[in-house]
Design a protein around this motif. Structure first.
Motif, PDB file in Angstrom:
ATOM      1  N   PRO A  75       0.834  -1.202   0.000  1.00  0.00           N
ATOM      2  CA  PRO A  75       0.000   0.000   0.000  1.00  0.00           C
ATOM      3  C   PRO A  75       0.877   1.264   0.000  1.00  0.00           C
ATOM      4  O   PRO A  75       1.908   1.306   0.675  1.00  0.00           O
ATOM      5  N   VAL A  76       0.469   2.261  -0.768  1.00  0.00           N
ATOM      6  CA  VAL A  76       1.206   3.516  -0.883  1.00  0.00           C
ATOM      7  C   VAL A  76       0.293   4.647  -0.422  1.00  0.00           C
ATOM      8  O   VAL A  76      -0.850   4.756  -0.871  1.00  0.00           O
ATOM      9  N   HIS A  77       0.810   5.487   0.478  1.00  0.00           N
ATOM     10  CA  HIS A  77       0.045   6.591   1.038  1.00  0.00           C
ATOM     11  C   HIS A  77       0.774   7.903   0.767  1.00  0.00           C
ATOM     12  O   HIS A  77       1.994   7.979   0.872  1.00  0.00           O
ATOM     13  N   PHE A  78       0.017   8.943   0.449  1.00  0.00           N
ATOM     14  CA  PHE A  78       0.563  10.269   0.167  1.00  0.00           C
ATOM     15  C   PHE A  78       0.105  11.234   1.249  1.00  0.00           C
ATOM     16  O   PHE A  78      -1.048  11.193   1.673  1.00  0.00           O
ATOM     17  N   GLY A  79       1.019  12.102   1.677  1.00  0.00           N
ATOM     18  CA  GLY A  79       0.640  13.104   2.663  1.00  0.00           C
ATOM     19  C   GLY A  79       1.846  13.825   3.217  1.00  0.00           C
ATOM     20  O   GLY A  79       2.982  13.617   2.788  1.00  0.00           O
ATOM     21  N   ALA A  80       1.570  14.674   4.191  1.00  0.00           N
ATOM     22  CA  ALA A  80       2.616  15.471   4.832  1.00  0.00           C
ATOM     23  C   ALA A  80       3.572  14.577   5.612  1.00  0.00           C
ATOM     24  O   ALA A  80       3.169  13.554   6.170  1.00  0.00           O
ATOM     25  N   MET A  81       4.832  14.985   5.630  1.00  0.00           N
ATOM     26  CA  MET A  81       5.851  14.322   6.436  1.00  0.00           C
ATOM     27  C   MET A  81       6.452  15.349   7.382  1.00  0.00           C
ATOM     28  O   MET A  81       6.529  16.529   7.055  1.00  0.00           O
ATOM     29  N   ALA A  82       6.873  14.878   8.545  1.00  0.00           N
ATOM     30  CA  ALA A  82       7.563  15.742   9.500  1.00  0.00           C
ATOM     31  C   ALA A  82       8.909  15.121   9.844  1.00  0.00           C
ATOM     32  O   ALA A  82       9.037  13.895   9.882  1.00  0.00           O
ATOM     33  N   SER A  83       9.900  15.952  10.057  1.00  0.00           N
ATOM     34  CA  SER A  83      11.251  15.473  10.379  1.00  0.00           C
ATOM     35  C   SER A  83      11.786  16.203  11.593  1.00  0.00           C
ATOM     36  O   SER A  83      11.423  17.351  11.856  1.00  0.00           O
ATOM     37  N   GLY A  84      12.688  15.542  12.287  1.00  0.00           N
ATOM     38  CA  GLY A  84      13.349  16.152  13.424  1.00  0.00           C
ATOM     39  C   GLY A  84      14.581  15.375  13.813  1.00  0.00           C
ATOM     40  O   GLY A  84      14.875  14.326  13.239  1.00  0.00           O
ATOM     41  N   GLU A  85      15.277  15.886  14.789  1.00  0.00           N
ATOM     42  CA  GLU A  85      16.545  15.281  15.207  1.00  0.00           C
ATOM     43  C   GLU A  85      16.374  14.304  16.361  1.00  0.00           C
ATOM     44  O   GLU A  85      17.245  14.196  17.218  1.00  0.00           O
ATOM     45  N   GLN A  86      15.263  13.609  16.380  1.00  0.00           N
ATOM     46  CA  GLN A  86      15.012  12.654  17.443  1.00  0.00           C
ATOM     47  C   GLN A  86      14.149  11.516  16.921  1.00  0.00           C
ATOM     48  O   GLN A  86      13.381  11.684  15.983  1.00  0.00           O
ATOM     49  N   PHE A  87      14.313  10.357  17.529  1.00  0.00           N
ATOM     50  CA  PHE A  87      13.458   9.228  17.216  1.00  0.00           C
ATOM     51  C   PHE A  87      12.129   9.470  17.917  1.00  0.00           C
ATOM     52  O   PHE A  87      12.089   9.732  19.109  1.00  0.00           O
ATOM     53  N   VAL A  88      11.038   9.430  17.179  1.00  0.00           N
ATOM     54  CA  VAL A  88       9.723   9.712  17.747  1.00  0.00           C
ATOM     55  C   VAL A  88       9.140   8.438  18.351  1.00  0.00           C
ATOM     56  O   VAL A  88       9.060   7.402  17.693  1.00  0.00           O
ATOM     57  N   ASP A  89       8.749   8.551  19.611  1.00  0.00           N
ATOM     58  CA  ASP A  89       8.072   7.450  20.275  1.00  0.00           C
ATOM     59  C   ASP A  89       6.805   7.993  20.929  1.00  0.00           C
ATOM     60  O   ASP A  89       6.379   9.114  20.639  1.00  0.00           O
ATOM     61  N   ASP A  90       6.202   7.222  21.793  1.00  0.00           N
ATOM     62  CA  ASP A  90       4.929   7.636  22.384  1.00  0.00           C
ATOM     63  C   ASP A  90       5.028   8.907  23.222  1.00  0.00           C
ATOM     64  O   ASP A  90       4.024   9.572  23.452  1.00  0.00           O
ATOM     65  N   THR A  91       6.226   9.280  23.672  1.00  0.00           N
ATOM     66  CA  THR A  91       6.358  10.466  24.519  1.00  0.00           C
ATOM     67  C   THR A  91       6.191  11.772  23.749  1.00  0.00           C
ATOM     68  O   THR A  91       5.837  12.786  24.328  1.00  0.00           O
ATOM     69  N   ASN A  92       6.440  11.761  22.436  1.00  0.00           N
ATOM     70  CA  ASN A  92       6.320  13.007  21.676  1.00  0.00           C
ATOM     71  C   ASN A  92       5.433  12.887  20.440  1.00  0.00           C
ATOM     72  O   ASN A  92       5.298  13.836  19.692  1.00  0.00           O
ATOM     73  N   LYS A  99       0.064  19.079  15.706  1.00  0.00           N
ATOM     74  CA  LYS A  99       0.562  20.282  15.033  1.00  0.00           C
ATOM     75  C   LYS A  99       0.725  20.117  13.520  1.00  0.00           C
ATOM     76  O   LYS A  99       0.463  21.051  12.757  1.00  0.00           O
ATOM     77  N   TYR A 100       1.139  18.913  13.060  1.00  0.00           N
ATOM     78  CA  TYR A 100       1.495  18.746  11.645  1.00  0.00           C
ATOM     79  C   TYR A 100       0.647  17.742  10.876  1.00  0.00           C
ATOM     80  O   TYR A 100       0.704  17.717   9.651  1.00  0.00           O
ATOM     81  N   SER A 101      -0.078  16.877  11.544  1.00  0.00           N
ATOM     82  CA  SER A 101      -0.872  15.816  10.906  1.00  0.00           C
ATOM     83  C   SER A 101      -0.078  15.053   9.849  1.00  0.00           C
ATOM     84  O   SER A 101      -0.554  14.848   8.731  1.00  0.00           O
ATOM     85  N   PRO A 102       1.129  14.604  10.177  1.00  0.00           N
ATOM     86  CA  PRO A 102       1.923  13.902   9.163  1.00  0.00           C
ATOM     87  C   PRO A 102       1.498  12.440   9.018  1.00  0.00           C
ATOM     88  O   PRO A 102       0.982  11.837   9.957  1.00  0.00           O
ATOM     89  N   ILE A 103       1.722  11.908   7.827  1.00  0.00           N
ATOM     90  CA  ILE A 103       1.505  10.472   7.664  1.00  0.00           C
ATOM     91  C   ILE A 103       2.682   9.701   8.239  1.00  0.00           C
ATOM     92  O   ILE A 103       2.537   8.571   8.662  1.00  0.00           O
ATOM     93  N   SER A 104       3.867  10.343   8.240  1.00  0.00           N
ATOM     94  CA  SER A 104       5.061   9.675   8.759  1.00  0.00           C
ATOM     95  C   SER A 104       6.029  10.701   9.321  1.00  0.00           C
ATOM     96  O   SER A 104       5.884  11.899   9.094  1.00  0.00           O
ATOM     97  N   VAL A 105       7.015  10.188  10.042  1.00  0.00           N
ATOM     98  CA  VAL A 105       8.046  11.039  10.628  1.00  0.00           C
ATOM     99  C   VAL A 105       9.402  10.369  10.424  1.00  0.00           C
ATOM    100  O   VAL A 105       9.524   9.147  10.508  1.00  0.00           O
ATOM    101  N   ASP A 106      10.391  11.192  10.089  1.00  0.00           N
ATOM    102  CA  ASP A 106      11.751  10.685   9.904  1.00  0.00           C
ATOM    103  C   ASP A 106      12.735  11.753  10.366  1.00  0.00           C
ATOM    104  O   ASP A 106      12.337  12.732  10.974  1.00  0.00           O
ATOM    105  N   MET A 107      13.993  11.572  10.034  1.00  0.00           N
ATOM    106  CA  MET A 107      15.004  12.517  10.516  1.00  0.00           C
ATOM    107  C   MET A 107      15.690  13.302   9.398  1.00  0.00           C
ATOM    108  O   MET A 107      16.598  14.076   9.681  1.00  0.00           O
ATOM    109  N   GLU A 108      15.285  13.120   8.139  1.00  0.00           N
ATOM    110  CA  GLU A 108      16.007  13.773   7.044  1.00  0.00           C
ATOM    111  C   GLU A 108      15.153  14.523   6.033  1.00  0.00           C
ATOM    112  O   GLU A 108      15.603  15.516   5.456  1.00  0.00           O
TER     113      GLU A 108
END
Length: 165
Positions: A75-92, A99-108
Motif C-alpha cells: 500500500p502507498v500513502h501520500f501526505g505530509a511528512m515531519a522530520s526532526g533530530e530525534q526518534f519519535v516514540d509515544d512520549t512526543n 501540530k502537523y498531521s503527518p503520515i510519517s516522521v523521519d530525521m532527514e
C-alpha cells in the motif's frame, strides 16, 4: 551546483504517524516540515526568503509517484511528512500529530526539502514504514528497517522509470 542536479529523490525509512499506515507500507511526502524547529525561525528577512516553514514536493515527481502507486505490491500513502533530530516514540507523538498531521516522521526529509527549495531543485521523499503507534519504535525499527528500505528502494526505481517516461 557542480553537477547540475535537477531533482532529488530521497528514500529511506520512517515511522508511521497516521493510523492508516502499517508496517512496510510506503509513505510518499507531499509536503515537509521540521517538527522540532520553530517555523518562525525560517521566516527571517534574509536569503533564501522562505515563504513558510513547510516545503512542497515537486508536482511532476508526485505525478510519477502516483502513477506507480496503483500497481505497487505494498500500500502507498501520500501526505505530509515531519522530520526532526530525534526518534519519535509515544512520549512526543501526540504533539507532532496535533501540530502537523503527518503520515510519517523521519530525521532527514524536511532538511533535504528545505535545501532543495533554497536551490530550486525538485524534491520528493519515499519512505518504507518500520513502525507505527501500535508498535515499539526502537525494537520494531531494528527488526523492519532492512525490508522497509528495500521496499522504498523498489518504489523509487519504478518512480524514476515513470518520471523519465
Amino acid at each position: 551546483d557542480s553537477y547540475g542536479v535537477s531533482c532529488v529523490i530521497n528514500a529511506g525509512t520512517a515511522g508511521g504517524m497516521d493510523p492508516v499506515l502499517d508496517v512496510f507500507d510506503i509513505a510518499v511526502g507531499t509536503s515537509f516540515a521540521h517538527h522540532d524547529v520553530d517555523a518562525q525561525m525560517m521566516l527571517v528577512d534574509s536569503y533564501p526568503f522562505y515563504p513558510s516553514g513547510v516545503f512542497a514536493a515537486d508536482e511532476k515527481l508526485l505525478a510519477a509517484a502516483r502513477s506507480v502507486a496503483g500497481s505497487f505490491e505494498r500500500p502507498v500513502h501520500f501526505g505530509a511528512m515531519a522530520s526532526g533530530e530525534q526518534f519519535v516514540d509515544d512520549t512526543n507523538r501526540d504533539g507532532i500529530v496535533a501540530k502537523y498531521s503527518p503520515i510519517s516522521v523521519d530525521m532527514e526529509s524536511s532538511s533535504m526539502a528545505q535545501v532543495c527549495f533554497a536551490n530550486g531543485v525538485a524534491f520528493i521523499s519515499v519512505r518504507g514504514v518500520t513502525d507505527t503507534a501500535a508498535h515499539d519504535g526502537f525494537g520494531t525499527y531494528e527488526l523492519n528497517r532492512d525490508q522497509a528500505s528495500q521496499d522504498a528502494c523498489a518504489f523509487v526505481e519504478r518512480l524514476i522509470a515513470a518520471y523519465r517516461a
